[in-house]
Design a protein around this motif. Sequence first.
Motif, mmCIF file in Angstrom:
data_model
loop_
_atom_site.group_PDB
_atom_site.id
_atom_site.type_symbol
_atom_site.label_atom_id
_atom_site.label_comp_id
_atom_site.label_asym_id
_atom_site.label_seq_id
_atom_site.Cartn_x
_atom_site.Cartn_y
_atom_site.Cartn_z
ATOM 1 N N LEU A 38 0.707 -1.211 0.100
ATOM 2 C CA LEU A 38 -0.027 -0.041 -0.110
ATOM 3 C C LEU A 38 0.925 1.076 -0.137
ATOM 4 O O LEU A 38 0.773 2.285 -0.871
ATOM 5 C CB LEU A 38 -0.935 0.127 1.279
ATOM 6 N N ALA B 198 -6.243 6.863 -3.712
ATOM 7 C CA ALA B 198 -6.480 5.720 -2.436
ATOM 8 C C ALA B 198 -6.667 4.342 -2.847
ATOM 9 O O ALA B 198 -6.176 3.228 -2.311
ATOM 10 C CB ALA B 198 -7.441 6.232 -1.295
ATOM 11 N N THR C 24 -4.759 0.963 -2.240
ATOM 12 C CA THR C 24 -5.429 -0.082 -1.298
ATOM 13 C C THR C 24 -5.648 -1.255 -2.150
ATOM 14 O O THR C 24 -5.481 -2.658 -1.620
ATOM 15 C CB THR C 24 -6.759 0.464 -0.846
ATOM 16 N N ASN D 212 -7.019 4.560 3.052
ATOM 17 C CA ASN D 212 -5.720 5.034 2.772
ATOM 18 C C ASN D 212 -5.040 6.094 3.613
ATOM 19 O O ASN D 212 -4.026 6.667 3.623
ATOM 20 C CB ASN D 212 -5.818 5.826 1.411
#
Lengths: 501, 501
Positions: free
Chosen positions: A92, A313, A317, A384
């Motif tokens: 991530l 985000a 993710t 996020n």
Amino acid sequence: MSLHLVPDLRNPDVLNPDLHTPDLLNAGDAPPRIAAVGVADFADVPRTAGADVSTLDWRPPAGGDPDLAWKLAELTGHEAVEAANRTAVDRLLAVRPVWRDVRTARDVLPVLDDRTTGERVLLHAGPPVDWADMCGPMRAGVIGAALLEGWADTPEQAELLADTGALCFEPCHHHEAVGPMGGITSPSMPVLVVEDPATGRRAYANLNEGAGRCLRYGALGDDVMDRLRWMADVLAPALRAALAARPDGVDLRSVVAQALQMGDECHSRNTAASALLLRDIAAPLARVPHGPEVLEFLAENHYWFLNFSMAAAKLATSAAQGVAHSTLVTAFARNGVEVGIRVSGLGDAWFTAPAAEVRGLYFAGYGPEDANPDIGDSAITETNGLGGFALAAAPAITGFVGGTVQEALRTSRDMARITLARHEAYRLPALGGIGSPVGIDLRAVLDTGIEPVVTTGIAHREPGIGQIGAGLAHAPLECFRKALEAFAVPETVDAAGAPRT
Amino acid sequence: MSLHLVPDLRNPDVLNPDLHTPDLLNAGDAPPRIAAVGVADFADVPRTAGADVSTLDWRPPAGGDPDLAWKLAELTGHEAVEAANRTAVDRLLAVRPVWRDVRTARDVLPVLDDRTTGERVLLHAGPPVDWADMCGPMRAGVIGAALLEGWADTPEQAELLADTGALCFEPCHHHEAVGPMGGITSPSMPVLVVEDPATGRRAYANLNEGAGRCLRYGALGDDVMDRLRWMADVLAPALRAALAARPDGVDLRSVVAQALQMGDECHSRNTAASALLLRDIAAPLARVPHGPEVLEFLAENHYWFLNFSMAAAKLATSAAQGVAHSTLVTAFARNGVEVGIRVSGLGDAWFTAPAAEVRGLYFAGYGPEDANPDIGDSAITETNGLGGFALAAAPAITGFVGGTVQEALRTSRDMARITLARHEAYRLPALGGIGSPVGIDLRAVLDTGIEPVVTTGIAHREPGIGQIGAGLAHAPLECFRKALEAFAVPETVDAAGAPRT
């Protein structure tokens, strides 16, 4: 109070309130110093008797379910899970989201390519939902999109199409896309393209319409339709042409990092990030057709960056999705009826619960009775490490969503208790520059009972009206309980691969 | 420690340290609880003997001068002074600074109109200073301006002109103008025009060159000269043309108010305000010749707003000038050799002291031994409740000027002890939205011994080099002592105008 209680999660007796008696916590002849945990009423009896009782904000793990608490205890500190979570959160954090392009949705999202599918597909926010179950603002989005695409000439015709099954619906999230509020994305709408240069992976979001009457909030009318057409016909081509002067794209990670130093949390406040993005693209825009009118639109739209924050985000993710044994939450989304989460080690499944109420401030003339429950893909920003997780960065937002500056600081601290890492680039100035908490850990949510918080707008529950306020909502614990139920405790193996006892 | 000491300012004995003995502060057989005030060494003896000593951060009023302390006591709560200060600070707060225009300096500042004066005049920062006494970076500014105006072809010729008295120097402040660092403003340079619509009053500042090698920091070279020529030939006409599309001008009060919610203190951090100003003017700029290249320049210049903040501050503080009996400080400026202040009730006089050292962070390769003392008119922003006074708004700045977030909060709290009001529009989000402290009160500075703080850049002391760091400096107490010496205690009159006893 210097007393610390550390419940042994491997001992289900920790859930038995009979064991938590003052006698266990004190010794000798000193006046009793009592810590009450769990049920608040426990504190009343000794307090009435004059004792000094401190109430700990503690909830039994797994919502008090002994079987789930056992499983949670087994997963706590489990080396396979810990390793998987390190892998997932590293993936991530490694993503560098770059704004690359603006394209027509059907050209980059195959599911929306009506030229090849022959179907009328619309993307929507949150976990899967059928037309019959959709909430008011999402239904309005469907009607607006059907009008925009020319599938219907009137709202009634559009509803008939949906009623008769002539329209198909898919979650944005199933196609590496995200959309705020209703999230309705149709084939002719422009979408922004965000790419991770190291991997070439891409994520998509529709473009932000601005404040006031917007389709994403369920507003309908000529003004809403005219703006959507202008966005496709003028805004998108101008942005695309301007981006051609930025061969490396625009580094969204840098924009977010700066905006967090400037009062944004990049979900419900995007004033700084939108101004920074405008600043970065202003000169190239000034050189392309319709640049001045596009700059006028951008200068008025303080939410412009939201959809960029969301696509960035989603890109981050998604990189963490699919790591076996990882308890990292990789999606958190709401369709206005249900809230759903996805977990890295649990494949594509959604774990859902009824959508939560949003508590916040209402525009004049509206109140909670008018509000649709929590809706939109925008909670991907919280997934996020932004939005409610970065609330400490945005003290000014308390005037918009309610609460105080101290509560904003505490919210970011609380979220750190349910996350796996601190973001290395996204930092919170009011907390001395510490990284924003990122990487929601299913285990930590159930262990602490702390529900992930989200800063969000409030849509009117009836179709056709739009935004009526803004506030805070939470991902219901039930989503996490269901995910834990589905989670298999990995077998513990030694270095040679043999099961350990 | 709940002990509070409130010195009786009318009693000069309060200045006699012999009276501050532990015996006076304690009674009975309890272990002594001692508060040490004034000289720090006083605390050592009882502390060595095992006593619990709290040291109060207290300094004797008026720097310990009994005569001045007497005068200070007479002015404290004096109704004529209180009334005058209310008038002065109300005038300051009533100003609405609007960016109206960009003009060539000689066209709006008569002193620089060489067509009518026949003289070669340059404006400089701070209180009056002769060429012979000027510091290195200001001398470099003079040389650069002489080259820019075509008065000299080489730096040597420029110095000769100055040495032989062929150049005249005036403080910017004497002409409703301000300039950061050296502040050198010459006839052909563009200046921005800020106006208070209610009164038509105007103030002026030169335009910000950006970061890196700049004339205001004393850098010299073709790059510096080329940029200054581009600013006059391209930037200024484009801005002026774009402003024509904003018939009401740009409301700078609104920009500052927003920027304080976005991490700026509008002196040493102007990132947000500069982006907001660019946002407001981007579309009009995109419609005028050279608009794109101007937008490129603005997008790179995160200090662009500083000169607007300064001109707006000059406009506000000048409105408060000339109120009889007011102890409000209306100017605080440094020429690199001396710091000077002006006081509302003391006419046009400057009260000066040697320029202070700037404590902060240095660029790689430089240190305090390279630094010029505190320089520039930019402390007018502090005089207007911004900069160091609004430091709580800018936690991110601590990475640039040094210190911690907690120190930034405390600085804004300390400055509230020496100011007359809270700004109604300029608010500090990290302190719960309370107004920034504004209106430096000569009396309060001398009563508390708290010197007004300023966030500032650090220039190399030698001409031709430029910026080498940034940090915090203080207005020396000596300026305030001199002003108090010059201040006449007004006669107290009753409602009928007769002197009171």
